[in-house]
Design a protein around this motif. Structure first.
Motif, PDB file in Angstrom:
ATOM      1  N   VAL A  74     -18.393  12.704  -6.363  1.00 33.50           N
ATOM      2  CA  VAL A  74     -17.786  12.693  -7.702  1.00 33.50           C
ATOM      3  C   VAL A  74     -17.785  11.246  -8.224  1.00 33.50           C
ATOM      4  O   VAL A  74     -17.293  10.336  -7.562  1.00 33.50           O
ATOM      5  N   SER A  75     -18.352  11.051  -9.423  1.00 29.84           N
ATOM      6  CA  SER A  75     -18.439   9.705 -10.001  1.00 29.84           C
ATOM      7  C   SER A  75     -17.483   9.551 -11.163  1.00 29.84           C
ATOM      8  O   SER A  75     -17.225  10.508 -11.886  1.00 29.84           O
ATOM      9  N   SER A 226     -21.353  -2.731 -10.038  1.00 32.28           N
ATOM     10  CA  SER A 226     -21.425  -1.381 -10.621  1.00 32.28           C
ATOM     11  C   SER A 226     -20.232  -1.154 -11.543  1.00 32.28           C
ATOM     12  O   SER A 226     -19.213  -0.574 -11.144  1.00 32.28           O
ATOM     13  N   TYR A 303     -16.446 -15.750   3.696  1.00 32.22           N
ATOM     14  CA  TYR A 303     -17.162 -15.769   4.978  1.00 32.22           C
ATOM     15  C   TYR A 303     -18.273 -14.725   4.963  1.00 32.22           C
ATOM     16  O   TYR A 303     -18.103 -13.625   4.443  1.00 32.22           O
TER      17      TYR A 303
HETATM   18  P1  FAD Z   1     -19.736  -0.821  -1.726  1.00 29.60           P
HETATM   19  O1  FAD Z   1     -19.890  -0.885  -0.268  1.00 29.60           O
HETATM   20  O2  FAD Z   1     -20.949  -0.955  -2.587  1.00 29.60           O
HETATM   21  O3  FAD Z   1     -19.001   0.551  -2.077  1.00 29.60           O
HETATM   22  C1  FAD Z   1     -18.830   0.992  -3.392  1.00 29.60           C
HETATM   23  C2  FAD Z   1     -18.916   2.493  -3.433  1.00 29.60           C
HETATM   24  O4  FAD Z   1     -18.588   2.919  -4.740  1.00 29.60           O
HETATM   25  C3  FAD Z   1     -20.321   3.017  -3.162  1.00 29.60           C
HETATM   26  O5  FAD Z   1     -20.283   4.015  -2.178  1.00 29.60           O
HETATM   27  C4  FAD Z   1     -20.771   3.582  -4.499  1.00 29.60           C
HETATM   28  O6  FAD Z   1     -21.594   4.710  -4.388  1.00 29.60           O
HETATM   29  C5  FAD Z   1     -19.452   3.956  -5.125  1.00 29.60           C
HETATM   30  N1  FAD Z   1     -19.506   4.009  -6.595  1.00 29.60           N
HETATM   31  C6  FAD Z   1     -20.199   3.187  -7.423  1.00 29.60           C
HETATM   32  N2  FAD Z   1     -20.001   3.551  -8.701  1.00 29.60           N
HETATM   33  C7  FAD Z   1     -19.170   4.614  -8.681  1.00 29.60           C
HETATM   34  C8  FAD Z   1     -18.591   5.424  -9.682  1.00 29.60           C
HETATM   35  N3  FAD Z   1     -18.821   5.197 -10.977  1.00 29.60           N
HETATM   36  N4  FAD Z   1     -17.787   6.447  -9.300  1.00 29.60           N
HETATM   37  C9  FAD Z   1     -17.522   6.688  -7.991  1.00 29.60           C
HETATM   38  N5  FAD Z   1     -18.052   5.934  -6.983  1.00 29.60           N
HETATM   39  C10 FAD Z   1     -18.840   4.912  -7.331  1.00 29.60           C
HETATM   40  N6  FAD Z   1     -21.899  -8.558   4.269  1.00 29.60           N
HETATM   41  C11 FAD Z   1     -21.634  -9.440   5.263  1.00 29.60           C
HETATM   42  O7  FAD Z   1     -20.639 -10.168   5.177  1.00 29.60           O
HETATM   43  N7  FAD Z   1     -22.482  -9.560   6.342  1.00 29.60           N
HETATM   44  C12 FAD Z   1     -23.599  -8.798   6.482  1.00 29.60           C
HETATM   45  O8  FAD Z   1     -24.332  -8.933   7.469  1.00 29.60           O
HETATM   46  C13 FAD Z   1     -23.897  -7.858   5.448  1.00 29.60           C
HETATM   47  N8  FAD Z   1     -25.001  -7.082   5.543  1.00 29.60           N
HETATM   48  C14 FAD Z   1     -25.256  -6.181   4.555  1.00 29.60           C
HETATM   49  C15 FAD Z   1     -26.373  -5.383   4.668  1.00 29.60           C
HETATM   50  C16 FAD Z   1     -26.672  -4.458   3.680  1.00 29.60           C
HETATM   51  C17 FAD Z   1     -27.885  -3.596   3.812  1.00 29.60           C
HETATM   52  C18 FAD Z   1     -25.834  -4.338   2.540  1.00 29.60           C
HETATM   53  C19 FAD Z   1     -26.162  -3.364   1.442  1.00 29.60           C
HETATM   54  C20 FAD Z   1     -24.708  -5.145   2.417  1.00 29.60           C
HETATM   55  C21 FAD Z   1     -24.405  -6.067   3.426  1.00 29.60           C
HETATM   56  N9  FAD Z   1     -23.277  -6.878   3.337  1.00 29.60           N
HETATM   57  C22 FAD Z   1     -23.006  -7.773   4.337  1.00 29.60           C
HETATM   58  C23 FAD Z   1     -22.381  -6.819   2.173  1.00 29.60           C
HETATM   59  C24 FAD Z   1     -21.224  -5.850   2.379  1.00 29.60           C
HETATM   60  O9  FAD Z   1     -21.664  -4.671   2.985  1.00 29.60           O
HETATM   61  C25 FAD Z   1     -20.597  -5.560   1.016  1.00 29.60           C
HETATM   62  O10 FAD Z   1     -20.024  -6.764   0.559  1.00 29.60           O
HETATM   63  C26 FAD Z   1     -19.554  -4.467   1.084  1.00 29.60           C
HETATM   64  O11 FAD Z   1     -20.160  -3.240   1.416  1.00 29.60           O
HETATM   65  C27 FAD Z   1     -18.856  -4.311  -0.262  1.00 29.60           C
HETATM   66  O12 FAD Z   1     -17.961  -3.239  -0.188  1.00 29.60           O
HETATM   67  P2  FAD Z   1     -17.441  -2.531  -1.508  1.00 29.60           P
HETATM   68  O13 FAD Z   1     -16.567  -1.425  -1.020  1.00 29.60           O
HETATM   69  O14 FAD Z   1     -16.912  -3.528  -2.451  1.00 29.60           O
HETATM   70  O15 FAD Z   1     -18.734  -1.928  -2.227  1.00 29.60           O
END
Ligand code: FAD
Length: 392
Positions: A74-75, A226, A303
């Protein structure tokens, strides 16, 4: 406050749910996730998942025990005062956590380009990294380096195309140049100073008109927050969701966390948006406190770590405008072929602004503490890797 909606079921989203319950919030929590998966960690996607060591990186969090109404698939599509518009109708809230993360930038062209952000992306790419496959990776940043590492481990032939003059240029500046040797040693054809005009079927066209033939093309040139769904909501946006030091947005009862949040840092006197795991992990506690009426401040030393070409690379701080001091010899063979070196960036008052540690985890720990404490250092000693950072 009776109902908190958390939009985005990534690490920052699920940590927000945990923080709400840990603070004693007894009302209803709804967690919306665009993806159809339970919340999972992303760092292993480009490491263990891509190399086939693991298939699942689900976050160890008991959603049932947290009594959260989790709605996968759900978005959120829009936001009006007190109401989130979703793909399954309207949802009223008293408090809202924006945790929608970031999505990868794609390049021009009609060829298939893999990106690496989701578990589905990782599994699809892994299936294509086979012995002898010609893999072109666009971008020698963190993701590009880790994809190249996994592709070489799978026996693929790898070309990495980078627009800057050396790898990790955006993240590390000139220090990144010292990692170019890792590509060569791993048998990766690294082409720096090379722009990509388009991603085509069967390869990529470069800025000078030449082509690189490839069976698999991976674009790793960065992400964008996003936040499109927030357009027209009245919330302040500027390279992400603008927040104050408490992670409060410009709208009442709305906070933002993780990759999508651009928060005010007192430490650095500027707004920061940091796409790191540690931020998604730590920010929710502060944001939730703010939502529930407390005034905690979010002001960490950022970090990050990366595992590339069998090297552990760790970085803490923020080095804009700081003086660079190399620590150790990046070209040295090191123990078991692992060079142990790093870099320190110092401020004008001889305090530490940032630290880079390559296969030197202790430097990272000590450096991070020195940055946090703001202690003055004998900067001449920083260049000597035999002197522990805490003794400088
Ligand atoms: P996200 O993990 O992007 O989660 C956001 C979620 O919101 C997603 O599931 C998305 O689908 C959902 N979403 C988006 N828009 C909507 C909407 N309109 N409605 C509902 N849901 C929505 N960091 C490190 O420090 N060291 C590392 O080695 C490292 N390696 C990484 C490797 C990869 C391949 C990736 C992609 C990232 C890596 N990172 C690393 C970065 C770290 O994973 C991210 O900083 C972290 O995942 C951010 O978390 P978040 O919850 O803010 O965002």
């Amino acid at each position: 406050m009776n109902h908190v909606v958390v939009v985005g079921a990534g690490l920052a989203g699920v940590r927000s749910v945990e923080a709400l319950r840990a603070r004693g919030f007894g009302g209803t929590i709804t967690l919306l996730g665009e993806e159809r998966h339970r919340p999972y960690d992303r760092p292993p996607l480009s490491k263990g998942v891509l190399t086939g060591k693991t298939d699942s990186t689900i976050v160890d969090s008991d959603l049932d025990a947290l009594e959260v109404d989790f709605r996968p698939g759900v978005s959120a599509k829009g936001l009006h005062t007190g109401v989130v518009e979703t793909t399954e109708g309207e949802l009223a809230y008293d408090g809202l956590v924006v945790a929608t993360g970031a999505h990868p930038i794609r390049l021009r062209g009609d060829g298939h380009q893999h990106v690496l952000r989701t578990i589905d992306d990782a599994l699809a790419l892994r299936a294509r990294l086979t012995e002898g496959a010609r893999v072109a990776v666009i971008g020698a940043g963190w993701i590009g380096a880790e994809v190249a590492t996994a592709a070489r481990k799978a026996g693929s032939t790898v070309t990495v195309v980078e627009a800057a003059g050396f790898p990790l240029a955006t993240a590390l500046g000139p220090v990144g140049a010292h990692t170019a040797a890792w590509y060569a040693k791993a048998g990766v054809d690294l082409r720096v100073g090379t722009t990509v005009a388009s991603v085509d079927q069967g390869g990529i066209t470069l800025g000078d008109g030449s082509t690189v033939e490839a069976d698999v093309i991976v674009t790793g040139v960065g992400v964008r927050p996003s936040v499109e769904w927030l357009a027209g909501s009245g919330i302040a946006l500027d390279n992400g969701v603008v927040t104050d030091e408490h992670l409060r947005t410009s709208l009442p009862d709305v906070v933002a966390v993780g990759d999508c949040a651009a928060w005010w840092s007192h430490r650095y006197g500027r707004r920061l948006r940091v796409e790191h795991w540690d931020t998604a992990m730590g920010a929710p506690e502060v944001a939730v406190a703010a939502l529930l009426g407390d005034d905690a401040v979010y002001d960490p030393v950022p970090y990050f770590w990366s595992e590339q070409f069998d090297h552990m690379v760790q970085y803490a701080g923020h080095h804009d405008g700081a003086r660079l001091i190399l620590r150790g010899d990046p070209a040295a063979e090191g123990v078991e072929g692992k060079p142990r070196w790093g870099a320190c960036w110092t401020n004008e008052d001889d305090t530490l602004a940032a630290v880079l540690a390559v296969n030197r985890p202790r430097d990272l720990l000590q450096g991070r503490r020195l940055i946090e404490s703001g202690q003055r250092l004998d900067v001449r000693r920083l260049a000597d890797p035999a002197v522990a950072l805490r003794d400088c």
